[in-house]
Scaffold this active site. Structure first.
Site, mmCIF file in Angstrom:
data_model
loop_
_atom_site.group_PDB
_atom_site.id
_atom_site.type_symbol
_atom_site.label_atom_id
_atom_site.label_comp_id
_atom_site.label_asym_id
_atom_site.label_seq_id
_atom_site.Cartn_x
_atom_site.Cartn_y
_atom_site.Cartn_z
ATOM 1 N N ASP A 483 0.774 -1.249 0.000
ATOM 2 C CA ASP A 483 0.000 0.000 0.000
ATOM 3 C C ASP A 483 0.802 1.294 0.000
ATOM 4 O O ASP A 483 0.273 2.341 0.382
ATOM 5 C CB ASP A 483 -0.915 0.044 1.235
ATOM 6 N N GLU A 560 -7.525 -3.177 -3.798
ATOM 7 C CA GLU A 560 -8.859 -2.860 -3.335
ATOM 8 C C GLU A 560 -9.194 -1.405 -3.684
ATOM 9 O O GLU A 560 -10.003 -1.144 -4.575
ATOM 10 C CB GLU A 560 -8.928 -3.079 -1.823
ATOM 11 N N GLU A 564 -7.829 5.382 -4.163
ATOM 12 C CA GLU A 564 -6.667 5.923 -3.474
ATOM 13 C C GLU A 564 -5.432 5.857 -4.365
ATOM 14 O O GLU A 564 -4.517 6.675 -4.231
ATOM 15 C CB GLU A 564 -6.442 5.195 -2.149
#
Length: 891
Positions: A483, A560, A564
């Site tokens: 991430d 996911e 973002e």
């Protein structure tokens, strides 16, 4: 996000940094009056004189792992001729992390390395399973990758696999690399390639099939066969023969040449076998992406290039490549007519050494214009409510705000609030928001603040892997390298908002080089950087990002929160635009254009062509290498399932409204699954998403609960109200019209179009849209057709006056602080801004602060600091007509 999301929402010798030239601005807004030295509890004497702290401009990072923190594995499964930085977060990255890696979804091939060799298949059948709270609906769609054939050798098993090479979308896997007593097996897999290229030494080739294959073409060294309904070609060197025909195991000595290619075929015909044979001996040894952002055309053009090493049997140039939907829908390259089933939908083939595609840059705005039926007094009250929060940087045991992810979300919140405060004329609030953001961000950007072993608010460089890790980390961003684009994109977004009004903050000698490190960690445009890999999170062929650092799952890698990812890349675009760095701006344009195209195709499936037709859903919250999932990593609440691919909502999100009918369909699916439009998990996020399809309905939903809903952590009521009223006034996103500037958008309310553009330059400019519309935009301002602009003030004839300046300096440790009190005035009453900076003998700006002002007179204080030696203080006051007056004082 990855499986670590469980709640709601080098050393100095390696320093080789390209500094970025910055345009100077004459119009600058509120940066704030609070320097780091005035933070409670800060002491320059507490800074560690530690050789592991590497200074980078005004900031620094540490090369010592903070105490108590987890780091990536000490072992990297790579051959000795490959070294850090390693390309984590790719479709094949599990090879680097694990003894034999995990399933590799190359498309159209799928593969699994084992101790024996490589299991291969061409998945074509969907399977549906359920792990959600709704037992009546299968929420997982995955392709069955049951092995068709195992490619191995007659020499036995292997201790591990290792990466022996890679390109932008291919990898070379080696068995037996460190064991001189065993044979070696080397296989190249390439995303989008129907070919698996193998090299074998010290043994014969052995292919073991799941069942005895049907051989429908036997040409000696070339075989055409089918197994489990899938068709393959086996291509050995000329003069080779195959033993074991009629059984499930085939072997070949490969005529001593030691190479072999397996190809999945589109059909079981000799015509297909002959066509693929022409390219089967051209081993792919290089894959490279390049891009150009044509600002005038508002278009991103991308070239994907294949390099091959051709064997003697080769009879054609280049290779056969299978293009994903987002590629073949946007290319002028000739397609051959062959198709392959894949988890991403139908792939179509082209041949040659490269192919090109073109994408419009989607609409991007730094913030929404002051349009719509907004109650300015009410909006100002919402701004005041946030301004009154203490602290504005929300950390502590009662909030999740002390990790990189939550810290970043708060930066997004503050960055959104500053322009809203400016729009309502509350410059004190605007200064407060940007001061809180800047102060906290600078703490993170300087590892010497609390010492290199402190695990709080520090960036650590891991030279084993070549990565920058922020601690406290979040959701596996440390040990698993998950991430980084999600988290660090928020940091760059905050830096961009600072630089929008104060570009000198982003100078290399100030904080720009640390921001450069952060960008290079997750989206490095260079392949020759000694510290960070090329485009860590973004997969150039897949057209989107991957979140898991190690990709160690049965379904491959996953992502996911695509929204973002878009936010992270839009942040680079904006940061590059505000600082005058066209390389970063163009990088951001490339990444935004591709990520949003892939989001449309694979998360939202806007054309309803790529998700399996028999699946229960038309939207996927998580895209996997091998399928899709209607779920999140931490909850099966449908609000989170839909909201996670919308947040954070802002001017970077407008691509979600390019297809209004698709946005309406997805919202309907949400409402149906939720049992209505009463939301209690993330209501503000979902109302903001609703505004893409029906802004009036979205605003009504907000108004019905404006006083009672729970605000999402990265949101504010001020921003939600500003967004909904603006969208209600603007209407639908019209992406059919582009602009010759990167920060622009067009809207259509059914009666008229509204054109919006931001000008980050120092002088007024004219933006031209593709339909011929022109829009004059003042310097450093957002403007719309119809005369609306947030540049502020009215043009006056007088020149502003600097009435008084007084400066007090002090020194603590390496820092010099200057407290500058100033008073300014203007007869026309159209004061705009006051800029105060510290300079050295060469005239270089060492630190700068700008305050937005208005009216006939204003006074204020600038708190400046620098590690260098300042010799002068410069003050400049500007009015709304860009008239300026300057005053320079020697210290």
């Amino acid at each position: 996000m990855t499986d670590e999301h469980t709640t709601d929402d080098a050393n100095a010798s390696k320093e080789s940094i390209t500094t970025h030239s910055l345009s100077r601005r004459h119009y600058l807004g509120g940066v704030g009056a609070l320097g780091l030295a005035s933070i409670a509890g800060y002491s320059s004497e507490g800074r560690a004189a530690d050789s592991s702290v590497v200074s980078v401009g005004a900031g620094s990072y540490t090369t010592t792992l903070p105490s108590g923190e987890g780091s990536p594995p000490a072992t990297v499964y790579a051959t000795g001729d490959i070294s850090a930085p390693y390309p984590t977060n790719d479709w094949w990255s599990s090879i680097l992390f694990e003894q034999y890696g995990a399933p590799l979804w190359a498309h159209p091939l799928a593969a699994m390395p084992t101790s024996e060799g490589l299991d291969l298949s061409h998945p074509t059948e969907w399977t549906f399973t359920n792990d959600s709270g709704d037992s009546n609906r299968d929420n997982i769609a995955a392709m069955d990758d049951s092995t068709d054939v195992t490619l191995s050798t007659t020499g036995g098993s292997f201790a591990d696999t290792q990466c022996a090479g890679y390109g932008d979308w291919h990898t070379d896997i080696c068995w037996g690399a460190n064991d001189s007593t065993t044979p070696t097996l080397d296989i190249t897999l390439t995303q989008g390639s129907p070919f698996a290229f193998a090299e074998i030494s010290g043994a014969d080739a052995e292919l073991t099939f799941a069942v005895t294959p049907t051989v429908w073409a036997d040409q000696g060294n070339v075989l055409g066969l089918s197994v489990n309904g899938h068709h393959y070609g086996l291509f050995a060197p000329s003069g080779s023969t195959w033993s074991g025909l009629g059984s499930a195991t085939l072997t070949s000595a490969l005529d001593g040449a030691g190479y072999l290619t397996i190809a999945v075929l589109p059909e079981a015909t000799t015509t297909a076998l002959s066509r693929y044979e022409s390219y089967a001996y051209n081993q792919i040894t290089g894959t490279t992406v390049s891009w150009t952002y044509d600002e005038a055309a508002g278009e991103v053009r991308t070239t994907h290039t294949f390099e091959t090493t051709d064997r003697a049997e080769s009879s054609a140039t280049g290779t056969i490549a299978a293009l994903y939907p987002h590629q073949h829908k946007n290319t002028s390259t000739t397609l051959d007519g062959d198709t392959f089933v894949s988890p991403r939908g139908t792939m179509q083939t082209t041949t040659g050494t490269s192919f090109e595609m073109a994408l419009d840059l989607p609409p991007v705005l730094p913030y929404m214009p002051d349009i719509g039926s907004v109650d300015q007094t009410r909006l100002a009250g919402y701004v005041d409510d946030v301004e009154a929060e203490s602290p504005l940087v929300r950390v502590g045991s009662d909030t999740p705000g002390d990790g990189t992810y939550w810290t970043g979300k708060n930066y997004e919140r503050l960055a959104q609030l500053r322009p809203i405060a400016e729009q309502v004329g509350d410059m004190t609030a605007a200064d407060t928001f940007i001061t809180a953001l800047r102060t906290d961000l600078e703490t993170w950007l300087d590892a010497s603040v609390s010492g290199s072993t402190d695990s709080e608010d520090v960036f650590y460089y891991d030279d084993t892997w070549g990565t920058l890790i922020g601690y406290n980390d979040s959701f596996g961003s440390g040990a698993d390298l998950n991430d980084h684009h999600f988290h660090y994109g928020y940091y760059v977004k905050g830096a961009a908002e600072i630089a929008r009004r104060n570009p000198t903050w982003a100078d290399a000698s100030n904080w720009g080089e640390m921001i450069d490190h952060i960008i290079r960690d997750y989206a490095n445009p260079s392949r020759t950087d000694s510290m960070y890999p090329f485009l860590r999170n973004f997969a150039p062929y897949a057209g989107h990002s991957w979140a898991s650092g190690n990709a160690g799952y049965e379904l491959g890698n996953n992502q996911e929160s695509s929204s973002e990812a878009v936010n992270a890349y839009a942040a680079i675009l904006q940061y590059g635009e505000y600082t005058g760095d066209t390389e970063l701006r163009d990088l951001g344009a490339y990444l935004v254009a591709h990520e949003t195209a892939a989001v449309d195709e694979y998360w939202y499936d806007v054309d309803e062509e790529n998700h399996p037709s028999s699946w229960n859903y038309s939207y996927a919250a998580i895209v996997w290498g091998g399928g899709y999932k209607y779920d999140t990593w931490w909850t099966d609440d449908v609000e989170a399932i839909h909201g996670i691919n919308a947040l954070p909502v802002g001017g970077h999100s407008l691509s979600l409204g390019r297809n209004r009918a698709a946005a309406a369909s997805t919202y309907t699916e949400l409402v149906d699954a939720n049992g209505g439009d009463y939301f209690d998990y993330w209501p503000d996020i979902l109302w903001e998403y609703r505004a893409f399809s029906d802004p009036a309905d979205a605003l009504n939903l907000f108004e019905g609960r404006a006083s009672s809903y729970a605000v999402e952590f990265g949101e504010s009521k001020a921003h939600t109200y500003r967004w909904l009223t603006a969208m209600d006034g603007l209407g639908a996103v019209d992406a059919s019209v582009s602009a010759d500037t990167p920060l622009a958008a067009v809207f259509d309310d059914g009666t008229a179009k509204t054109y919006v553009a931001y000008n980050a330059a120092d002088t007024e400019t004219t933006v031209t849209f593709s339909d011929g519309t022109s829009l004059s935009v003042p310097a450093n301002s957002l403007a719309t057709t119809g005369g609306s602009s947030d540049s502020g003030g009215s043009e006056g004839s007088s020149v502003p006056t600097i009435d008084s300046v007084s400066t007090t300096t002090s020194t603590k440790g390496p820092w010099t602080n200057a407290i500058v009190d100033w008073t300014v005035s203007d007869a026309d009453g159209d004061l705009q801004s006051v800029t105060v900076d510290l300079r050295n003998d060469a005239g270089t700006v060492l630190d700068e602060m700008t305050t937005s002002v208005s009216g006939r007179s204003a006074s204020g204080t600038a708190d400046l600091r620098t590690k260098n030696t300042p010799t002068t203080v410069a003050v400049m006051v500007t009015d709304a007509a860009n008239n300026t007056t300057s005053n320079t004082t020697t210290l």
